[in-house]
Every structure is written in C-alpha cells, then in structure tokens.
Scaffold this motif. Structure first.
Motif, short mmCIF file in Angstrom:
data_model
loop_
_atom_site.label_atom_id
_atom_site.label_comp_id
_atom_site.label_asym_id
_atom_site.label_seq_id
_atom_site.Cartn_x
_atom_site.Cartn_y
_atom_site.Cartn_z
N VAL A 119 0.87 -1.18 0.00
CA VAL A 119 0.00 0.00 0.00
C VAL A 119 0.91 1.22 0.00
O VAL A 119 1.73 1.38 0.91
CB VAL A 119 -0.94 0.00 1.22
CG1 VAL A 119 -1.84 1.23 1.21
CG2 VAL A 119 -1.77 -1.28 1.28
N LYS A 120 0.75 2.05 -1.04
CA LYS A 120 1.60 3.23 -1.19
C LYS A 120 0.76 4.49 -1.33
O LYS A 120 -0.42 4.41 -1.69
CB LYS A 120 2.49 3.08 -2.43
CG LYS A 120 3.44 1.90 -2.34
CD LYS A 120 4.31 1.80 -3.57
CE LYS A 120 5.28 0.62 -3.45
NZ LYS A 120 6.16 0.53 -4.63
N LEU A 126 5.93 3.85 0.58
CA LEU A 126 5.29 2.68 1.17
C LEU A 126 4.60 3.06 2.48
O LEU A 126 5.22 3.58 3.40
CB LEU A 126 6.33 1.58 1.42
CG LEU A 126 5.79 0.23 1.89
CD1 LEU A 126 4.85 -0.39 0.86
CD2 LEU A 126 6.96 -0.72 2.17
N ILE A 127 3.31 2.80 2.55
CA ILE A 127 2.49 3.08 3.73
C ILE A 127 2.37 1.81 4.58
O ILE A 127 2.58 1.84 5.79
CB ILE A 127 1.08 3.57 3.33
CG1 ILE A 127 1.17 4.82 2.45
CG2 ILE A 127 0.20 3.80 4.55
CD1 ILE A 127 1.85 6.00 3.07
N SER A 128 2.03 0.70 3.95
CA SER A 128 1.87 -0.57 4.65
C SER A 128 2.32 -1.73 3.77
O SER A 128 2.13 -1.71 2.55
CB SER A 128 0.41 -0.80 5.05
OG SER A 128 -0.02 0.15 5.98
N HIS A 129 2.90 -2.73 4.43
CA HIS A 129 3.29 -3.97 3.77
C HIS A 129 2.41 -5.06 4.35
O HIS A 129 2.43 -5.31 5.56
CB HIS A 129 4.77 -4.27 4.02
CG HIS A 129 5.23 -5.52 3.37
ND1 HIS A 129 5.32 -6.71 4.04
CD2 HIS A 129 5.61 -5.76 2.09
CE1 HIS A 129 5.75 -7.64 3.20
NE2 HIS A 129 5.94 -7.09 2.02
N CYS A 130 1.60 -5.69 3.49
CA CYS A 130 0.61 -6.66 3.97
C CYS A 130 0.80 -8.00 3.28
O CYS A 130 1.36 -8.09 2.18
CB CYS A 130 -0.80 -6.16 3.69
SG CYS A 130 -1.15 -4.50 4.31
N LYS A 131 0.33 -9.04 3.95
CA LYS A 131 0.34 -10.39 3.40
C LYS A 131 -1.02 -11.00 3.68
O LYS A 131 -1.54 -10.89 4.80
CB LYS A 131 1.45 -11.22 4.05
CG LYS A 131 1.61 -12.59 3.43
CD LYS A 131 2.77 -13.35 4.07
CE LYS A 131 2.34 -13.81 5.43
NZ LYS A 131 3.26 -14.74 6.07
N LEU A 132 -1.63 -11.60 2.68
CA LEU A 132 -2.95 -12.20 2.79
C LEU A 132 -2.92 -13.64 2.32
O LEU A 132 -2.39 -13.93 1.25
CB LEU A 132 -3.96 -11.41 1.94
CG LEU A 132 -5.37 -11.98 1.83
CD1 LEU A 132 -6.10 -11.93 3.17
CD2 LEU A 132 -6.16 -11.24 0.76
N THR A 133 -3.49 -14.52 3.14
CA THR A 133 -3.68 -15.91 2.76
C THR A 133 -5.16 -16.14 2.52
O THR A 133 -5.99 -15.83 3.39
CB THR A 133 -3.18 -16.87 3.86
OG1 THR A 133 -1.83 -16.55 4.18
CG2 THR A 133 -3.28 -18.32 3.42
N ASN A 134 -5.50 -16.68 1.35
CA ASN A 134 -6.88 -17.02 1.01
C ASN A 134 -7.01 -18.52 0.85
O ASN A 134 -6.09 -19.18 0.35
CB ASN A 134 -7.30 -16.35 -0.31
CG ASN A 134 -7.45 -14.86 -0.17
OD1 ASN A 134 -7.87 -14.36 0.86
ND2 ASN A 134 -7.10 -14.13 -1.22
N MET A 135 -8.16 -19.03 1.26
CA MET A 135 -8.46 -20.44 1.07
C MET A 135 -9.52 -20.58 -0.02
O MET A 135 -10.52 -19.85 -0.02
CB MET A 135 -8.98 -21.07 2.36
CG MET A 135 -9.36 -22.54 2.22
SD MET A 135 -9.83 -23.27 3.79
CE MET A 135 -8.21 -23.65 4.41
#
Length: 141
Positions: A119-120, A126-135
């Motif tokens: 997220v910039k 860079l504002i936020s560094h995110c990681k998402l796991t989806n099933m």
C-alpha cells in the motif's frame, strides 16, 4: 472468449456495490496476469482519532484487493475464496489523498493463495506492507 482489461475492471467494480468496498470508496484500477491494483481515498471517514489513516481501513483495502485477485483464479461455478489470515505492517502515516494497493501473487495453489500487498501513497512511498492468505473452497449447495 478472452475478456478485456477494461471489462474485467468494470465487472470487479460493479460487483462490490453495496459492500464494505463501496463504503470505503475502493476502486480497482489495473489488473495483470499475477496482480491487481486498487485505490482508496484518504479522508476523515477513514481516519483514526489522531487524524491519519486507520490501520483497519488499510487492512480492509489490502484484503479487498487480495481477495478480488484470488477470485480471478477460481471457477466461480464450483468454488469460493475466503481470506483466512492477514498481516499488515503499517510503516508510514497519511492523512489525505489516495492510497494505492497492489496485490501480487506469491503462491497460487489449488486450495491456498498467498498475496503480498503493498500500500503506497500517490508519491510511491510505502504506507503498509501486507500479506494475505486465502483459502479456496468448494461452493456450498
């Protein structure tokens, strides 16, 4: 039949009407073979009490773009996708303007999708560094 980038973005944006994404004014702006980009305006509506972007709003943006990206890789007749874990490191604050989230695939498996979401701000900071796991699951009858 191949769908154009413009038509795909239109469909993604129409699909989110009357949802949280609509409430937060999130819109999808670019798509490629392994990424999806969305933007969200930063205003007092998404601020925390100190007048800067709320981390929860940032997380909602990240999960929205990562989940929509996963949806591009499933069979909608037989499958659904659900976020099962998200982590966000908020690195910089922003109080106005626009934030842009880019979800890039790390892993696209049969049952698990892993996304990195950066997220910039509009200056590319860079504002936020995110990681998402989806099933990915079979559609319920």
């Amino acid at each position: 039949m191949e769908i154009s980038k413009e038509e795909l973005l239109y469909k993604l944006n129409v699909r989110q009407r009357t949802t949280l994404m609509d409430t937060l004014h999130i819109s999808y702006t670019d798509v490629g073979p392994d990424y999806l980009v969305a933007e969200m305006p930063v205003s007092p509506a998404v601020h925390q009490p100190y007048g800067v972007l709320h981390g929860g709003a940032t997380a909602a943006l990240a999960e929205s773009v990562g989940s929509a990206a996963s949806a591009l890789f499933i069979d909608h007749n037989s499958q659904e996708v659900y976020g099962i874990e998200i982590s966000c490191n908020h690195l910089r604050s922003v109080s106005s303007g626009m934030v842009i989230a880019t979800a890039k695939a790390i892993h696209i498996g049969r049952s698990i999708h892993l996304w990195e979401i950066l997220v910039k701000d509009t200056n590319g900071k860079l504002i936020s560094h995110c990681k998402l796991t989806n099933m990915v699951v079979s559609k319920r009858n």
